[in-house]
Scaffold this motif. Structure first.
Motif, PDB file in Angstrom:
ATOM      1  N   ARG A  31    -100.817  21.198  17.300  1.00  0.00           N
ATOM      2  CA  ARG A  31    -100.683  21.870  18.364  1.00  0.00           C
ATOM      3  C   ARG A  31     -99.510  23.419  17.259  1.00  0.00           C
ATOM      4  O   ARG A  31     -99.826  24.565  18.148  1.00  0.00           O
ATOM      5  CB  ARG A  31    -100.563  21.702  19.573  1.00  0.00           C
ATOM      6  CG  ARG A  31    -101.162  21.066  20.192  1.00  0.00           C
ATOM      7  CD  ARG A  31     -99.776  20.316  20.882  1.00  0.00           C
ATOM      8  NE  ARG A  31     -98.735  19.815  21.097  1.00  0.00           N
ATOM      9  CZ  ARG A  31     -97.918  19.462  21.774  1.00  0.00           C
ATOM     10  NH1 ARG A  31     -97.862  20.659  23.022  1.00  0.00           N
ATOM     11  NH2 ARG A  31     -96.407  19.410  21.335  1.00  0.00           N
ATOM     12  N   CYS A  47    -103.399  26.284  10.958  1.00  0.00           N
ATOM     13  CA  CYS A  47    -103.675  24.936  12.264  1.00  0.00           C
ATOM     14  C   CYS A  47    -103.606  24.041  11.710  1.00  0.00           C
ATOM     15  O   CYS A  47    -104.286  23.720  10.916  1.00  0.00           O
ATOM     16  CB  CYS A  47    -105.018  25.861  12.861  1.00  0.00           C
ATOM     17  SG  CYS A  47    -104.958  27.394  13.272  1.00  0.00           S
ATOM     18  N   TYR A  93    -105.386  33.465  20.923  1.00  0.00           N
ATOM     19  CA  TYR A  93    -103.693  34.616  21.327  1.00  0.00           C
ATOM     20  C   TYR A  93    -103.666  35.452  20.230  1.00  0.00           C
ATOM     21  O   TYR A  93    -103.603  34.488  18.755  1.00  0.00           O
ATOM     22  CB  TYR A  93    -102.702  32.926  20.950  1.00  0.00           C
ATOM     23  CG  TYR A  93    -102.872  32.768  21.850  1.00  0.00           C
ATOM     24  CD1 TYR A  93    -102.617  32.611  23.611  1.00  0.00           C
ATOM     25  CD2 TYR A  93    -103.905  31.492  22.352  1.00  0.00           C
ATOM     26  CE1 TYR A  93    -102.581  31.890  24.708  1.00  0.00           C
ATOM     27  CE2 TYR A  93    -104.136  30.225  23.203  1.00  0.00           C
ATOM     28  CZ  TYR A  93    -103.178  30.482  24.433  1.00  0.00           C
ATOM     29  OH  TYR A  93    -103.705  30.055  26.164  1.00  0.00           O
ATOM     30  N   ASN A 138    -107.979  28.980  20.245  1.00  0.00           N
ATOM     31  CA  ASN A 138    -107.346  27.990  20.652  1.00  0.00           C
ATOM     32  C   ASN A 138    -107.958  27.232  21.004  1.00  0.00           C
ATOM     33  O   ASN A 138    -109.172  27.559  21.713  1.00  0.00           O
ATOM     34  CB  ASN A 138    -106.468  28.478  21.005  1.00  0.00           C
ATOM     35  CG  ASN A 138    -105.066  27.309  21.126  1.00  0.00           C
ATOM     36  OD1 ASN A 138    -105.297  26.121  22.283  1.00  0.00           O
ATOM     37  ND2 ASN A 138    -103.768  27.745  20.841  1.00  0.00           N
ATOM     38  N   GLU A 139    -107.702  25.527  21.576  1.00  0.00           N
ATOM     39  CA  GLU A 139    -108.853  25.029  22.600  1.00  0.00           C
ATOM     40  C   GLU A 139    -108.562  25.128  24.160  1.00  0.00           C
ATOM     41  O   GLU A 139    -109.888  24.484  24.896  1.00  0.00           O
ATOM     42  CB  GLU A 139    -108.270  23.357  22.258  1.00  0.00           C
ATOM     43  CG  GLU A 139    -108.202  22.855  20.733  1.00  0.00           C
ATOM     44  CD  GLU A 139    -109.715  22.286  20.721  1.00  0.00           C
ATOM     45  OE1 GLU A 139    -110.227  21.055  21.574  1.00  0.00           O
ATOM     46  OE2 GLU A 139    -110.467  22.311  19.990  1.00  0.00           O
ATOM     47  N   ASP A 140    -107.881  25.813  24.324  1.00  0.00           N
ATOM     48  CA  ASP A 140    -107.485  25.905  26.109  1.00  0.00           C
ATOM     49  C   ASP A 140    -108.371  26.942  26.335  1.00  0.00           C
ATOM     50  O   ASP A 140    -107.628  27.388  26.874  1.00  0.00           O
ATOM     51  CB  ASP A 140    -105.855  26.029  26.518  1.00  0.00           C
ATOM     52  CG  ASP A 140    -105.856  27.153  25.109  1.00  0.00           C
ATOM     53  OD1 ASP A 140    -105.860  28.513  24.560  1.00  0.00           O
ATOM     54  OD2 ASP A 140    -104.400  27.918  25.953  1.00  0.00           O
ATOM     55  N   ARG A 194    -104.278  22.950  20.950  1.00  0.00           N
ATOM     56  CA  ARG A 194    -104.268  23.157  19.306  1.00  0.00           C
ATOM     57  C   ARG A 194    -105.320  24.267  19.061  1.00  0.00           C
ATOM     58  O   ARG A 194    -105.863  24.598  19.921  1.00  0.00           O
ATOM     59  CB  ARG A 194    -104.961  21.809  18.827  1.00  0.00           C
ATOM     60  CG  ARG A 194    -105.231  21.751  17.432  1.00  0.00           C
ATOM     61  CD  ARG A 194    -105.955  20.915  16.370  1.00  0.00           C
ATOM     62  NE  ARG A 194    -107.436  19.673  17.581  1.00  0.00           N
ATOM     63  CZ  ARG A 194    -108.600  20.334  16.899  1.00  0.00           C
ATOM     64  NH1 ARG A 194    -108.541  20.219  14.896  1.00  0.00           N
ATOM     65  NH2 ARG A 194    -109.569  19.779  17.456  1.00  0.00           N
ATOM     66  N   SER A 195    -104.699  24.812  18.464  1.00  0.00           N
ATOM     67  CA  SER A 195    -105.919  25.910  17.591  1.00  0.00           C
ATOM     68  C   SER A 195    -106.598  25.676  16.483  1.00  0.00           C
ATOM     69  O   SER A 195    -106.204  24.537  15.090  1.00  0.00           O
ATOM     70  CB  SER A 195    -104.824  27.038  17.016  1.00  0.00           C
ATOM     71  OG  SER A 195    -103.493  27.364  17.754  1.00  0.00           O
ATOM     72  N   HIS A 220     -97.585  29.172  26.852  1.00  0.00           N
ATOM     73  CA  HIS A 220     -98.404  28.931  25.893  1.00  0.00           C
ATOM     74  C   HIS A 220     -98.028  28.342  24.700  1.00  0.00           C
ATOM     75  O   HIS A 220     -98.146  27.764  23.943  1.00  0.00           O
ATOM     76  CB  HIS A 220     -99.433  29.376  25.691  1.00  0.00           C
ATOM     77  CG  HIS A 220    -100.843  30.102  27.064  1.00  0.00           C
ATOM     78  ND1 HIS A 220    -101.437  28.801  27.705  1.00  0.00           N
ATOM     79  CD2 HIS A 220    -100.494  30.895  27.899  1.00  0.00           C
ATOM     80  CE1 HIS A 220    -101.937  29.174  27.956  1.00  0.00           C
ATOM     81  NE2 HIS A 220    -101.715  30.909  29.053  1.00  0.00           N
ATOM     82  N   CYS A 228    -105.333  33.183  17.274  1.00  0.00           N
ATOM     83  CA  CYS A 228    -105.830  32.067  16.713  1.00  0.00           C
ATOM     84  C   CYS A 228    -107.536  31.378  17.863  1.00  0.00           C
ATOM     85  O   CYS A 228    -106.743  32.410  18.974  1.00  0.00           O
ATOM     86  CB  CYS A 228    -104.846  31.315  16.384  1.00  0.00           C
ATOM     87  SG  CYS A 228    -103.916  31.361  18.188  1.00  0.00           S
TER      88      CYS A 228
END
Lengths: 445, 597
Positions: free
Chosen positions: A219, A215, A264, A258-260, A240-241, A439, A256
């Motif tokens: 991002r 990662c 995923y 993720n920051e969001d 970003r993951s 995404h 992964c």
């Protein structure tokens, strides 16, 4: 006249002595067992309720670190051992059955950024903020010996993560670039860069052992083949993951964090869109680990909870939290598929059951059979509204509860707006984008 | 000597020392390959053996035959298996264990995961059904029977003769209790069939273990008694007395007097729901949950005095018979009757439903005995009984007992073949008041004016009980365990419906429902026709009058299209109708065709 009347010999139906077990003659004729479905439903409902009653997942807290736990590693051959590194450079080896620390060593100055146990289980590697890679013996030093690493490699830049090859003496580190190291050499045998300055984690594929993924801070998630000189491909996402984890059973799948707030799951053959988006966290997801069966994974989040997701489900089946647990930084699923370990900001490592209502210890044959039967019943009636409601109910911390509500409202508003925009623009000019498509920014090869 | 003789079948043939005398052929065994027999065997097997196994068996035997014709057999270890493969299961036995409505409809979408899951679950269920069917062989007991000699009617055989012919323990099951003081008697057997509860009209209650003839309690409540009923186990029973409903324990101690239930005439206990349903003289049908002591439901049926009542053991629906000849079906979830059936011309005297919930037998004041299929609510058979039946009871194996005055008649197979004479008959000492088959025994209890008679009715009871459900031989400990389990899986009264398997079926959303959901998620109706909005035109052509005119034009066009379509449909149907008619006419003419239009 021929006549026969039912006449049972009680000796055939009653036990001979009181030390025998009782005789239970069976007759499986369905007409002798009316209301089959309703009774099964009632049993399923009871089983579901009992499951919630017995759901006590928290087992133990391992304290001893003097700073936040930054990384953990499972022992490759011993189930009861766990390694953990903290933000002050201290590394501890734990005995999980006794729930105590068996060894402490000052591994680095500054953070311990990564730990990995060699596949043979006799030594382990650490990387730290002091730009070094150290190899340590798993055994405690003898009396009078000093705690010293077997090898120390001085790198040029800071390392942020490492992972070891499954079967060979090769490991990978990441930092400003991804390096592949031979254990025998003090310089990397290969270095990969692709226009970014920092990687946060790197992981070897446990099945296709020459593949690895990392990662990056731009991002993106970059895939490599160890045998090639250049990276394979990368996918750039909207956020970003932090880390990723390969599915140990399905060679091409990885998930992964993720920051969001989402996770995923990708198929590495098709990075155009993820296979699944796993939602439920209400803050950035910091770590993820797959169960050894590859059916579920656990994720640690900045929202002070850890969640367990089925690999093919969009929402979590379980959420663990305690009053005292702060931001969870690292999480591991034990190799026997029974326990989950989480390391958090407030210096503790917590041991959880992977299945919250499971009974630990020796389980008798009949108990096991009953559990299996109940499990099957719960599965059979899982979609009935009452059972679903009880099975899904979880108590959440106030903040998480309100935040998830808020997120739901926000998502709803966004969806509504998009719908309105579509309604008031030329037909076809605002295409419908599914959640999975939204995404991914690009895929570069 | 004979030991070797016995073993000689299996050993290798020893050359005989006698040359002149021809060696006797070993007796033909049914597994020896005899081509003629083989054919027959196969044929019979074809009828009742599963097709998959049948094929493989056949193939294997053919191969064996082939070897035999060559004259050399291949022995790997001893003789080869004459019955290769798993034992075949007769088809009708598998049918017994098949659950109704099991066929899953195919999914339209290609959901591979779901498909695989369904296939797996289907395999599992067939496997378990096969296993259960195979287990049927191991059941220890066979049902009873009674066959007369040639020219002898079974109904002429008296109880004394039967009691003489059977073993001692069975003959002890024929007995009379002479209780002339407080009669006539109502009675009830507990669910395991071990315990008998007698309630005399003039207040006498007795409960006993009727097989060992052990009296558990005997009291007189000094009040008239309308009905008695065991609750879930033999430790408690309910008594409908003159005014209120009482519950006593097996020692005769009054546990409850339930003042919410007054003037109860008949009671039914639903064992899996722990519900006591009562029908009262004030035309109230009430349900009492005996596990928590709460009234679940109370309905005024508005049909007068309710003194005919029975339950459907298959779906726990209560059947009530009324003086106007109707039978109504009730569940605790609906204030109105689920079904009203007009069964008789006069009043209904008695109702009974069989174990599988398929047939209902009613008798009425019109002296008729009728059999109905209560899945379709259609009459099947109607019999005329000269005296009319006052009480009816169905046994576990489908024998029907009917009381006409003081004579108890037992009929066999009333719903399959037209019955001309009874299977058994017995004259009681007084007019019959209560009639009940004992579960798991070939015994019919008759309560009458002069006490109680326990009759032997061979073939009435289910021979093999299930130890986890109702075990007549259970110990106190087992009973306690069973009680806990039964209470844990008490079915809620909301689940009582006409079809008890409804809960297990897939709830397929109707198109309307799915469309509604779709509209909700999309926010608009994708199938809706767009409303016509007239465009704005300049030069004064968008005056309100002109706009209205244009709207009307469009609406008119739409209407024209609709009419056109409907006319087309009409024409098409008419054409088809004509065609059909023509084909009928050309096919076979009858004399009545000329009256056709």
């Amino acid at each position: 006249m021929k006549v026969k009347v039912l006449s049972r010999n009680p000796d055939d139906y009653v036990r001979e002595t009181k030390y025998d077990i009782q005789r239970v003659p069976r007759n499986y004729d369905p007409s002798l067992h009316p209301f089959e479905v309703s009774r099964e439903y009632t049993r399923a409902l009871n089983a579901t309720k009992l499951e919630r009653v017995f759901a006590k997942p928290f087992l133990a807290s391992l304290d001893g670190h003097r700073d936040g736990v930054n990384c953990m590693a499972k022992h490759s051959t011993s189930l009861s051992s766990l390694l953990s590194g903290s933000c002050d450079g201290e590394l501890k080896i734990w005995n999980l059955t006794k729930r105590e620390c068996v060894r402490t060593l000052q591994a680095h100055e500054g953070f311990v950024r990564g730990i990995v146990v060699r596949f043979c289980g006799t030594s382990f590697f650490t990387v730290g903020d002091d730009k070094t890679i150290k190899q340590w013996k798993m055994q405690c030093p003898g009396y009078g010996e000093e705690e010293e690493p077997l090898n120390t490699i001085l790198g040029k830049t800071v390392f942020t993560g490492l992972d070891h090859h499954r079967t060979e003496g090769v490991f990978a580190t990441c930092g400003q670039q991804v390096d592949i190291w031979d254990e025998q050499r003090s310089s990397p045998i290969r270095s990969f860069t692709w226009g970014v300055d920092s990687f946060s984690s790197v992981r070897f594929n446990p099945v296709e052992t020459d593949l690895l993924a990392s990662c990056a801070s731009d991002r993106s998630i970059v895939l490599y083949d160890m045998r090639e000189a250049t990276p394979l491909k990368k996918v750039v996402m909207t956020m970003r993951s932090n880390t990723l984890s390969w599915n140990p059973m399905e060679a091409y799948h990885f998930t992964c964090a993720n920051e969001d707030y989402n996770l995923y799951t990708y198929d590495m053959r098709n990075l155009e869109q993820p296979l699944l988006v796993h939602m439920d966290h209400v803050s950035a997801v910091l770590d993820i680990d797959f169960s050894p069966t590859g059916k579920e994974f656990v994720s640690a989040s900045f929202d002070k909870t850890i969640r367990i997701f089925p690999k093919d489900g969009g929402h979590s089946r379980e959420v663990y939290h305690t009053k005292r647990m702060q931001h969870v930084i690292c999480v591991k699923w034990s190799a026997d598929n029974k326990y989950i370990l989480s390391g958090s900001d407030e210096m503790n490592i917590r041991l959880w059951k992977a299945n919250a209502s499971e009974k630990l210890g020796v389980v008798g044959h009949r108990e096991k059979a009953a559990t299996n039967y109940n499990q099957k019943l719960k599965e059979k009636f899982q979609h009935h509204p009452q059972i679903k409601r009880i099975a899904r109910h979880r108590h959440l911390p106030k903040t998480v509860y309100h935040q998830s509500k808020e997120i739901r409202v926000m998502r709803e508003a966004r969806r509504r707006k998009e719908k309105n925009v579509r309604k008031h623009s030329k037909p076809g000019s605002v295409p419908v984008a599914t959640e999975r498509e939204k995404h991914v920014v690009t895929v570069v090869k | 000597m004979y030991t070797t003789n016995m073993a000689s079948e299996r050993e290798a043939p020893v050359p005989s020392p006698h040359v002149g005398k021809k060696k006797k052929k070993p007796a033909a065994r049914y597994w020896d390959e005899d081509p003629k027999g083989e054919k027959n065997d196969n044929k019979t097997e074809n009828n009742d053996v599963e097709s998959g196994k049948k094929l493989s068996n056949k193939r294997k035997r053919e191969a064996d035959l082939h070897h035999a014709s060559k004259g050399k057999k291949i022995f790997l270890s001893g003789k080869d298996d004459p019955f290769p493969g798993p034992a075949p299961i007769p088809k009708n036995r598998i049918e017994k264990f098949k659950r109704k409505g099991e066929t899953m409809p195919k999914t339209r979408k290609k959901n591979h995961k779901l498909k695989r899951l369904m296939a797996q679950s289907k395999d599992l269920s067939t496997m378990s059904q096969n296993q259960a069917a195979r287990f049927d062989l191991l059941l220890p007991e066979d049902e009873g029977f009674l066959e007369g000699d040639e020219g002898e009617d079974t109904c002429t055989i008296s109880q004394e003769d039967i009691a003489e012919a059977v073993d001692i323990s069975s003959s002890a099951k024929y007995f009379n209790l002479k209780l002339s003081q407080f009669g006539p008697y109502r009675l009830d057997y507990s669910r395991t069939g071990r315990h008998l509860l007698l309630g005399g009209k003039r207040g006498h209650i007795a409960c006993m273990d009727w097989q060992s003839k052990q009296l558990m309690c005997e009291i007189n409540v000094l009040e008239s008694i309308n009905d008695v009923k065991w609750l879930h186990s033999e430790s408690m029973y309910a008594v409908a007395q003159k005014k209120w409903l009482y519950i006593y324990d097996s020692n005769g101690i009054e546990l409850h007097c339930i003042r919410k239930f007054n003037d109860v005439l008949r009671m039914q206990f639903l064992p899996y729901h722990f519900l006591l349903a009562t029908a009262s003289a004030t035309s109230f049908l009430q349900y009492l949950d005996v596990s928590v002591g709460k009234e679940v439901a109370a309905f005024c049926t508005k049909t007068g005095r309710l003194d005919v009542m029975c339950q459907n053991p298959h779906n726990a629906i209560i059947h009530l018979g009324h003086p106007n000849g109707t039978v109504t079906l009730w569940s605790p979830n609906q204030k109105e009757a689920l079904v009203k059936m007009l069964c008789h011309q006069g009043g209904v005297r008695s109702v009974s439903v069989d174990k599988t919930g398929t047939y209902m037998v009613t008798s009425g004041m019109d002296k008729k005995l009728k059999v109905f299929d209560i899945r379709t609510f259609k009459p099947l058979k109607s019999y005329f009984l000269p005296a009319g039946a006052s009480c009816l009871s169905l046994s576990q194996r489908g024998l029907l007992s009917a009381a006409t005055g003081d004579v108890v008649q037992v009929y066999r197979d009333v719903w399959r073949t037209p019955v001309t004479k009874p299977y058994m008959a017995h004259r009681a000492r007084g007019s019959v008041w209560g009639l009940h088959f004992c579960p798991f025994e070939d015994v019919l209890g008759v309560g009458h004016g002069d006490g109680f008679t326990s009759m032997l009715v061979p073939g009435a009871g289910e021979p093999n009980f299930d130890g986890l459900d109702a075990n007549p031989y259970r110990s106190a400990k087992q009973r306690q365990e069973w009680e806990v389990k039964a209470l844990l899986e008490k079915i809620q009264p909301e689940l009582i419906t006409l079809n008890p398997n409804k809960l297990g079926e897939v709830d397929r959303a109707t198109f309307a429902q799915r469309h509604k959901d779709r509209v909700e998620t999309l926010g608009f109706d994708p199938l809706a026709k767009e409303k016509f909005v007239p465009r704005f035109k300049k030069k004064g052509r968008s005056s309100s009058g002109a706009v209205e005119k244009r709207k009307k034009q469009v609406a008119h066009e739409d209407q024209r299209e609709l009419i056109k379509e409907s006319v087309e449909v009409k024409m098409r149907t008419e054409k088809e109708h004509k065609k059909n008619k023509a084909s009928v006419v050309s096919g076979h003419k009858s004399a009545l065709d000329r009256f056709r239009k």
